[in-house]
Scaffold this motif. Sequence first.
Motif, PDB file in Angstrom:
ATOM      1  N   PRO A 187       0.823  -1.220   0.000  1.00 19.17           N
ATOM      2  CA  PRO A 187       0.000   0.000   0.000  1.00 19.17           C
ATOM      3  C   PRO A 187       0.855   1.268   0.000  1.00 19.17           C
ATOM      4  CG  PRO A 187      -0.754  -1.550   1.668  1.00 19.17           C
ATOM      5  CD  PRO A 187       0.571  -2.059   1.182  1.00 19.17           C
ATOM      6  N   GLY A 188       0.280   2.347  -0.548  1.00 23.95           N
ATOM      7  CA  GLY A 188       0.904   3.662  -0.465  1.00 23.95           C
ATOM      8  C   GLY A 188       1.919   3.979  -1.539  1.00 23.95           C
ATOM      9  N   LEU A 189       2.101   3.095  -2.521  1.00 22.65           N
ATOM     10  CA  LEU A 189       3.002   3.390  -3.632  1.00 22.65           C
ATOM     11  C   LEU A 189       2.317   4.348  -4.602  1.00 22.65           C
ATOM     12  CD1 LEU A 189       4.436  -0.170  -4.392  1.00 22.65           C
ATOM     13  CD2 LEU A 189       5.356   1.600  -2.874  1.00 22.65           C
ATOM     14  N   ARG A 190       3.123   5.141  -5.319  1.00 22.10           N
ATOM     15  CA  ARG A 190       2.576   6.091  -6.304  1.00 22.10           C
ATOM     16  C   ARG A 190       3.249   5.853  -7.655  1.00 22.10           C
ATOM     17  NH1 ARG A 190      -0.940  10.745  -4.455  1.00 22.10           N
ATOM     18  NH2 ARG A 190       0.332  12.123  -5.727  1.00 22.10           N
ATOM     19  N   ALA A 191       2.526   6.149  -8.705  1.00 19.89           N
ATOM     20  CA  ALA A 191       3.058   6.017 -10.065  1.00 19.89           C
ATOM     21  C   ALA A 191       2.400   7.055 -10.955  1.00 19.89           C
ATOM     22  CB  ALA A 191       2.796   4.617 -10.617  1.00 19.89           C
ATOM     23  N   GLU A 192       3.185   7.604 -11.873  1.00 17.94           N
ATOM     24  CA  GLU A 192       2.622   8.441 -12.931  1.00 17.94           C
ATOM     25  C   GLU A 192       2.453   7.568 -14.170  1.00 17.94           C
ATOM     26  OE1 GLU A 192       4.736  10.900 -10.020  1.00 17.94           O
ATOM     27  OE2 GLU A 192       5.824   9.922 -11.667  1.00 17.94           O
ATOM     28  N   VAL A 193       1.240   7.485 -14.673  1.00 22.22           N
ATOM     29  CA  VAL A 193       0.930   6.594 -15.796  1.00 22.22           C
ATOM     30  C   VAL A 193       1.315   7.321 -17.085  1.00 22.22           C
ATOM     31  CG1 VAL A 193      -0.824   5.189 -16.912  1.00 22.22           C
ATOM     32  CG2 VAL A 193      -0.966   5.640 -14.447  1.00 22.22           C
ATOM     33  N   GLY A 194       2.446   6.908 -17.663  1.00 23.53           N
ATOM     34  CA  GLY A 194       3.051   7.686 -18.737  1.00 23.53           C
ATOM     35  C   GLY A 194       2.492   7.476 -20.124  1.00 23.53           C
ATOM     36  N   ARG A 195       1.348   6.837 -20.243  1.00 24.42           N
ATOM     37  CA  ARG A 195       0.811   6.547 -21.575  1.00 24.42           C
ATOM     38  C   ARG A 195       0.616   7.799 -22.438  1.00 24.42           C
ATOM     39  NH1 ARG A 195      -4.183   5.164 -23.658  1.00 24.42           N
ATOM     40  NH2 ARG A 195      -5.192   5.780 -21.701  1.00 24.42           N
ATOM     41  N   ALA A 222      12.661   1.315 -16.053  1.00 18.34           N
ATOM     42  CA  ALA A 222      11.954   0.262 -15.315  1.00 18.34           C
ATOM     43  C   ALA A 222      12.798  -0.334 -14.200  1.00 18.34           C
ATOM     44  CB  ALA A 222      11.499  -0.830 -16.282  1.00 18.34           C
ATOM     45  N   ALA A 223      14.121  -0.287 -14.353  1.00 15.73           N
ATOM     46  CA  ALA A 223      14.990  -0.860 -13.330  1.00 15.73           C
ATOM     47  C   ALA A 223      15.023  -0.026 -12.055  1.00 15.73           C
ATOM     48  CB  ALA A 223      16.409  -1.010 -13.876  1.00 15.73           C
ATOM     49  N   ALA A 252       6.395  15.953 -13.680  1.00 12.06           N
ATOM     50  CA  ALA A 252       6.757  14.635 -13.168  1.00 12.06           C
ATOM     51  C   ALA A 252       7.792  14.034 -14.102  1.00 12.06           C
ATOM     52  CB  ALA A 252       5.534  13.724 -13.077  1.00 12.06           C
ATOM     53  N   HIS A 253       8.754  13.340 -13.540  1.00  5.65           N
ATOM     54  CA  HIS A 253       9.798  12.722 -14.347  1.00  5.65           C
ATOM     55  C   HIS A 253       9.182  11.743 -15.353  1.00  5.65           C
ATOM     56  CE1 HIS A 253      13.111  13.541 -11.092  1.00  5.65           C
ATOM     57  NE2 HIS A 253      12.393  14.614 -11.382  1.00  5.65           N
ATOM     58  N   VAL A 254       9.948  11.434 -16.395  1.00  7.62           N
ATOM     59  CA  VAL A 254       9.409  10.718 -17.551  1.00  7.62           C
ATOM     60  C   VAL A 254       9.974   9.304 -17.634  1.00  7.62           C
ATOM     61  CG1 VAL A 254       9.093  10.794 -20.058  1.00  7.62           C
ATOM     62  CG2 VAL A 254       9.293  12.929 -18.756  1.00  7.62           C
ATOM     63  N   ALA A 255       9.108   8.347 -17.908  1.00  8.32           N
ATOM     64  CA  ALA A 255       9.529   6.971 -18.179  1.00  8.32           C
ATOM     65  C   ALA A 255       9.978   6.904 -19.645  1.00  8.32           C
ATOM     66  CB  ALA A 255       8.387   5.997 -17.916  1.00  8.32           C
ATOM     67  N   ASP A 257      12.069   5.095 -21.202  1.00  7.96           N
ATOM     68  CA  ASP A 257      12.169   3.779 -21.829  1.00  7.96           C
ATOM     69  C   ASP A 257      10.834   3.338 -22.406  1.00  7.96           C
ATOM     70  OD1 ASP A 257      11.234   3.648 -19.213  1.00  7.96           O
ATOM     71  OD2 ASP A 257      12.128   1.696 -18.798  1.00  7.96           O
ATOM     72  N   ALA A 258       9.734   3.799 -21.813  1.00  8.41           N
ATOM     73  CA  ALA A 258       8.417   3.481 -22.362  1.00  8.41           C
ATOM     74  C   ALA A 258       8.146   4.288 -23.633  1.00  8.41           C
ATOM     75  CB  ALA A 258       7.330   3.754 -21.329  1.00  8.41           C
ATOM     76  N   CYS A 259       8.645   5.517 -23.681  1.00  7.31           N
ATOM     77  CA  CYS A 259       8.457   6.366 -24.870  1.00  7.31           C
ATOM     78  C   CYS A 259       9.240   5.847 -26.071  1.00  7.31           C
ATOM     79  CB  CYS A 259       8.911   7.790 -24.573  1.00  7.31           C
ATOM     80  SG  CYS A 259       7.977   8.662 -23.297  1.00  7.31           S
ATOM     81  N   ALA A 260      10.407   5.263 -25.805  1.00  6.04           N
ATOM     82  CA  ALA A 260      11.345   4.917 -26.872  1.00  6.04           C
ATOM     83  C   ALA A 260      10.742   3.934 -27.872  1.00  6.04           C
ATOM     84  CB  ALA A 260      12.615   4.338 -26.271  1.00  6.04           C
ATOM     85  N   GLU A 261      10.962   4.224 -29.147  1.00  2.00           N
ATOM     86  CA  GLU A 261      10.571   3.324 -30.223  1.00  2.00           C
ATOM     87  C   GLU A 261      11.772   2.469 -30.613  1.00  2.00           C
ATOM     88  OE1 GLU A 261       8.777   5.528 -33.400  1.00  2.00           O
ATOM     89  OE2 GLU A 261       7.409   6.598 -32.068  1.00  2.00           O
ATOM     90  N   PRO A 262      11.568   1.414 -31.425  1.00  2.03           N
ATOM     91  CA  PRO A 262      12.704   0.581 -31.840  1.00  2.03           C
ATOM     92  C   PRO A 262      13.822   1.416 -32.452  1.00  2.03           C
ATOM     93  CG  PRO A 262      10.648  -0.478 -32.450  1.00  2.03           C
ATOM     94  CD  PRO A 262      10.281   0.881 -31.927  1.00  2.03           C
ATOM     95  N   GLY A 263      15.062   1.099 -32.081  1.00  2.00           N
ATOM     96  CA  GLY A 263      16.222   1.817 -32.596  1.00  2.00           C
ATOM     97  C   GLY A 263      16.637   3.008 -31.765  1.00  2.00           C
ATOM     98  N   ALA A 264      15.872   3.336 -30.722  1.00  3.44           N
ATOM     99  CA  ALA A 264      16.190   4.499 -29.894  1.00  3.44           C
ATOM    100  C   ALA A 264      17.370   4.202 -28.976  1.00  3.44           C
ATOM    101  CB  ALA A 264      14.977   4.912 -29.072  1.00  3.44           C
ATOM    102  N   VAL A 265      18.026   5.277 -28.549  1.00  5.79           N
ATOM    103  CA  VAL A 265      19.161   5.193 -27.638  1.00  5.79           C
ATOM    104  C   VAL A 265      18.903   6.136 -26.475  1.00  5.79           C
ATOM    105  CG1 VAL A 265      21.644   5.595 -27.366  1.00  5.79           C
ATOM    106  CG2 VAL A 265      20.767   4.622 -29.502  1.00  5.79           C
ATOM    107  N   LEU A 266      19.199   5.693 -25.248  1.00  2.00           N
ATOM    108  CA  LEU A 266      19.126   6.541 -24.060  1.00  2.00           C
ATOM    109  C   LEU A 266      20.541   6.827 -23.583  1.00  2.00           C
ATOM    110  CD1 LEU A 266      16.248   4.821 -22.038  1.00  2.00           C
ATOM    111  CD2 LEU A 266      16.085   6.873 -23.441  1.00  2.00           C
ATOM    112  N   LEU A 267      20.845   8.120 -23.377  1.00  2.46           N
ATOM    113  CA  LEU A 267      22.165   8.524 -22.908  1.00  2.46           C
ATOM    114  C   LEU A 267      22.026   9.518 -21.764  1.00  2.46           C
ATOM    115  CD1 LEU A 267      24.182   9.326 -26.191  1.00  2.46           C
ATOM    116  CD2 LEU A 267      24.481   7.339 -24.707  1.00  2.46           C
ATOM    117  N   PRO A 268      22.925   9.467 -20.775  1.00  7.74           N
ATOM    118  CA  PRO A 268      22.967  10.558 -19.800  1.00  7.74           C
ATOM    119  C   PRO A 268      23.356  11.866 -20.494  1.00  7.74           C
ATOM    120  CG  PRO A 268      24.274   8.664 -19.075  1.00  7.74           C
ATOM    121  CD  PRO A 268      23.915   8.429 -20.508  1.00  7.74           C
TER     122      PRO A 268
END
Length: 338
Positions: A187-195, A222-223, A252-255, A257-268
């Motif tokens: 109980p008590g967890l929160r999530a922003e539904v990034g759809r 997700a990790a 709110a911060h963004v998920a 990895d959920a936005c990324a389409e095939p071939g995308a790269v995530l970098l700091p």
Amino acid sequence: MTEDFTGWREAAERALYGPEGFFVREAPGAHFRTSVHASPLYAAAVAELLRRVDEALGRPAELALVDVGAGRGELLTGVLAALPDEVAGRLRPVAVERAARPAGLDARVAWRSRLPGGGLRGLLFANEWLDDVPCEVAETDASGVWRRVLVARDGTERLGGPVGGADARWLARWWPAAAGPGARPEPGLRAEVGRPRDAAWRRAVAVLERGLAVAVDYAHTAAARPPFGTLTGYRDGREVRPVPDGSCDLTAHVALDACAEPGAVLLPQRTALARLGVAGARPPLALARTDPAGYVRALARAGQAAELRDAGGLGAHTWLLQPRGVADPLAGPGPPGA
């Protein structure tokens, strides 16, 4: 008097983008410091990225630069100033922003309240845009069931009905605390539904026929999802309670990895900027003896670069790079210290 409660997505949409919404009235730079406002080195880095995209496209007669969530046009102004004349002469810069066009903006910049039509070739850049795309907030009840968080205009919250349909499927796929058949999160967890962010990003990427789309934001994957969400407010340079009355930014911060389409790269951000030539090394002390003024300028640039790359601040942003028909222009290990 009974308060009217709605989901956070509807409340934030009204508070940020309604007729008297925060972003319609207020210049973002007056309330919070983004990389664009921190240093002209950021615009210079985007100009370098655009130059690489231009080369990958074979230097087309018309080169697009679409700035989504353009604020008051600061990034486009900086990029135009940093580009070689030959590239700037072919550039078609477009600002996408719901606020009115600011006075004095370079006449070359087209100002739109919506994304342009498709078929463009060039670079689409969205700096701290997706975090302001409103989304629903969910919280687990005493039984561990995810429920919609409803909010009144004064910020008072209560739990609504269970999250269902596409939002429930998104939580199960992208928010691990919600995953696992037969398992209940605590109980008590929160999530922003990034759809809504995923859909907004797909629409943005689709305006490019070829080129590169980049989203830059405070993000999580997700990790390491934040167990209690990240929804907050900003006003006058300070973090404040998120109240959907139009008085503050709601973010709110963004998920990503959920936005990324095939071939995308995530970098700091620190890695992306290093690969674009933004280095935080101090100039050699010997320069102070031979060129004192040049030393001071180089020292100032190093300080600005260090702020943009600071892992505890702006450097904590993540870049989502989505190539469209070109190779990733930031591929490679980058210089030492990236």
